[in-house]
Motif scaffolding. Structure first.
Motif, PDB file in Angstrom:
ATOM      1  N   TYR A 418       0.852  -1.333  -0.028  1.00 51.66           N
ATOM      2  CA  TYR A 418      -0.238  -0.733   0.035  1.00 51.66           C
ATOM      3  C   TYR A 418       0.636   0.982  -0.102  1.00 51.66           C
ATOM      4  CZ  TYR A 418      -3.605   3.124   1.452  1.00 51.66           C
ATOM      5  OH  TYR A 418      -5.033   3.678   1.342  1.00 51.66           O
ATOM      6  N   ARG A 419       1.900   1.036   0.807  1.00 53.25           N
ATOM      7  CA  ARG A 419       2.739   2.588   1.102  1.00 53.25           C
ATOM      8  C   ARG A 419       3.400   2.511  -0.503  1.00 53.25           C
ATOM      9  NH1 ARG A 419       3.343   1.384   6.482  1.00 53.25           N
ATOM     10  NH2 ARG A 419       4.787  -0.187   6.358  1.00 53.25           N
ATOM     11  N   LEU A 420       3.829   1.759  -1.153  1.00 56.36           N
ATOM     12  CA  LEU A 420       4.605   1.015  -2.401  1.00 56.36           C
ATOM     13  C   LEU A 420       3.367   2.392  -3.215  1.00 56.36           C
ATOM     14  CD1 LEU A 420       6.806   0.885  -3.958  1.00 56.36           C
ATOM     15  CD2 LEU A 420       6.440  -0.782  -4.516  1.00 56.36           C
ATOM     16  N   LEU A 421       2.655   1.609  -3.706  1.00 53.75           N
ATOM     17  CA  LEU A 421       1.600   2.269  -4.080  1.00 53.75           C
ATOM     18  C   LEU A 421       1.359   3.604  -4.071  1.00 53.75           C
ATOM     19  CD1 LEU A 421      -0.196   1.592  -6.890  1.00 53.75           C
ATOM     20  CD2 LEU A 421      -2.207   1.197  -4.669  1.00 53.75           C
ATOM     21  N   SER A 422       0.968   3.873  -3.018  1.00 54.02           N
ATOM     22  CA  SER A 422       0.854   5.663  -2.451  1.00 54.02           C
ATOM     23  C   SER A 422       1.607   6.479  -3.390  1.00 54.02           C
ATOM     24  CB  SER A 422       0.275   5.947  -1.061  1.00 54.02           C
ATOM     25  OG  SER A 422       1.151   5.341   0.293  1.00 54.02           O
ATOM     26  N   ARG A 423       3.061   5.671  -2.055  1.00 52.59           N
ATOM     27  CA  ARG A 423       4.545   6.605  -2.236  1.00 52.59           C
ATOM     28  C   ARG A 423       4.558   7.012  -3.987  1.00 52.59           C
ATOM     29  NH1 ARG A 423       7.688   4.372   1.416  1.00 52.59           N
ATOM     30  NH2 ARG A 423       8.629   2.601  -0.744  1.00 52.59           N
ATOM     31  N   THR A 424       4.456   5.980  -4.935  1.00 57.36           N
ATOM     32  CA  THR A 424       4.288   5.835  -6.096  1.00 57.36           C
ATOM     33  C   THR A 424       3.323   6.502  -6.979  1.00 57.36           C
ATOM     34  OG1 THR A 424       5.126   3.586  -6.195  1.00 57.36           O
ATOM     35  CG2 THR A 424       5.103   4.601  -8.425  1.00 57.36           C
TER      36      THR A 424
END
Ligand code: SF4
Length: 489
Positions: A418-424
């Motif tokens: 989730y964090r990776l997706l939102s960061r990207t």
């Protein structure tokens, strides 16, 4: 009334583009919101009274069978008649039979949302009986052949000029041919037209704000006195009320009255609070010879014991819609049935089905103001969420929305992904939107960008910003907060 709740989105588009409606809706804030806040602030025990009002209604709902029997016995002991109406069709049949029995050709009515719910006026007209609305707002929309758009101010969507035009068109046959400009003159003219109709009516129909089990009384609250003329002048008085209107005692009713007027109009008490206990007795100067109460179920008993039972505490004050940003933007007609605003978003699916009214629980920002101001503390947002769950479980949402929610849930259960997706996502959108700071169009965001620009993210996710900058010391306060207390996080 033919429900159009399934066309909610189209109704909203029409409402948002209606300049006269938007001008009328701007009255709500000064007319109701500020007055309610002032009335609540002026009564130190207001919050305690809200707790008591909630508890009274909860107690009744937990012992509804007992109080219905007691109420019925007390009404009959005083010479009245009680009719049970399991459905709207039953209620219409009972009332039409009563009207025919009294030879009625015209019937005066005071404002009653429950008679809107059962579509009584159409049914009466179909059998050749003329219903005459006597509440000024209801009278206006009856002339306009429109449904109410607010439960206590049914013609709030009308401008002064529109009302003047209606009166000019319909009052000519009473010798009133002048175009009026002042509201006081319009009120006087309507009063003059209606006065004779009260005297001519063969039957009067009212609702009831409360039914008092210990005495078999009904309580009616108005600011115009029209209910008193409606019930006292004709020979027969018929009351139509939902079964949830019961309170155990007169003492309980006085608690409810103290929160009702303040929540509805910001008054300490409404101008007229009338107790009616049976027909005219020997020695009474006025009153009906004949007194009937139609107790309507129409889906209410089916809500008991479900997650929607709390909705039956509703005392129809209108505060939730006055404070609702969605209602304030689209008005009542967009909801497509009798009950608008947050209370309608919960009650309408319960009464006419989630298939017809499934859009309504989605018409909420979940700001929580409705629950904050509800005098009987109905957890409206929680119940709207419950309807959304049912809608989702029954597969009534659009496929794209279901896929989107499923995808979001997949990531939400995997925090690292989730964090990776939102960061990207934040980084890409931040870079793309850097020029304008906003997007006019964006794939998958058409619902938003169709009516307004989407602000571009600054380029970091919330978690990244939190880690870099630390926890903010204070949150900004929006201009709409603070009139009724603080919002929850
Ligand atoms: S839900 Fe609460 S605030 Fe809304 S009309 Fe009913 S009693 Fe009033």
């Amino acid at each position: 009334m033919q429900a159009t709740s399934h066309q909610f989105k189209d109704n909203v588009k029409r409402a948002m583009g209606d300049a006269e409606l938007q001008a009328s809706l701007s009255k709500i804030k000064n007319g109701f919101v500020h007055k309610r806040a002032a009335a609540a602030a002026a009564l130190p025990e207001f919050e305690t009274l809200r707790d008591e009002a909630r508890d009274i209604k909860n107690h009744v709902l937990g012992h509804l069978d007992i109080y219905l029997e007691r109420f019925t016995a007390e009404v009959e002991a005083r010479g009245g008649h009680v009719h049970w109406a399991p459905t709207a069709a039953d209620a219409r049949r009972i009332i039409i039979d009563l009207a025919r029995d009294s030879g009625a050709r015209t019937i005066t009515k005071s404002k009653s949302m429950v008679t809107e719910e059962i579509a009584l006026n159409d049914a009466l007209e179909q059998v050749g009986i003329e219903p005459i609305e006597t509440d000024l707002g209801e009278y206006i929309i009856q002339l306009a052949k429109e449904p109410p758009s607010h439960i206590i101010a049914p013609a709030i969507h009308k401008t002064k000029e529109q009302v003047a035009e209606l009166f000019l068109r319909h009052h000519g046959r009473y010798g009133k041919t002048q175009r009026l400009t002042e509201p006081t003159d319009m009120v006087r003219e309507a009063r003059e037209v209606l006065r004779q109709k009260y005297l001519d009516a063969d039957m009067g129909i009212t609702g009831a704000n409360f039914l008092v089990a210990e005495t078999g009384s009904i309580i009616l609250v108005t600011n115009e006195g029209n209910a008193d003329l409606t019930l006292a002048l004709p020979k027969r008085h018929v009351v139509v009320a939902g079964i949830e209107k019961l309170v155990p005692t007169l003492e309980d009713a006085s608690t409810m009255l103290r929160v009702l007027a303040r929540s509805a109009t910001g008054q300490e008490f409404s101008s007229y609070t009338t107790l009616v206990t049976g027909p005219k007795r020997d020695g009474d100067l006025d009153g009906p010879d004949d007194f009937h109460i139609v107790l309507l179920d129409n889906g209410r008993s089916g809500m008991i014991g479900t997650e929607f039972q709390d909705m039956l505490r509703c005392i129809r004050c209108g505060a939730c819609m006055n404070h609702c940003p969605v209602y304030n933007a689209v008005g009542g007609h967009a909801y497509g049935w009798v009950y608008p605003g947050p209370m309608g978003a919960v009650l309408t699916p319960a009464l006419i089905g989630v298939d017809e009214a499934g859009h309504l629980p989605n018409a909420s920002t979940f700001c929580g103001r409705c629950e904050q101001v509800c005098p009987v503390r109905i957890p409206l947002p929680r119940m709207m969420r419950a309807w959304r769950t049912r809608e989702f479980e029954r597969g009534l949402n659009p496929t794209g929305q279901r896929w989107g929610l499923g995808l979001w849930a997949w990531f939400a259960r995997r925090p690292r992904a989730y964090r990776l997706l939102s960061r990207t996502g934040a980084a890409v959108l931040g870079r793309l939107g850097r020029g304008n700071g906003r997007f006019r169009r964006l794939p998958l965001a058409g619902g938003w960008t169709g009516v307004r620009d989407l602000p571009a993210p600054e380029g970091r996710s919330f978690v990244a910003a939190w880690k870099a900058d630390g926890r903010p010391t204070a949150m900004p306060v929006s201009p709409t907060q603070g009139t009724t207390g603080s919002t929850k996080p």
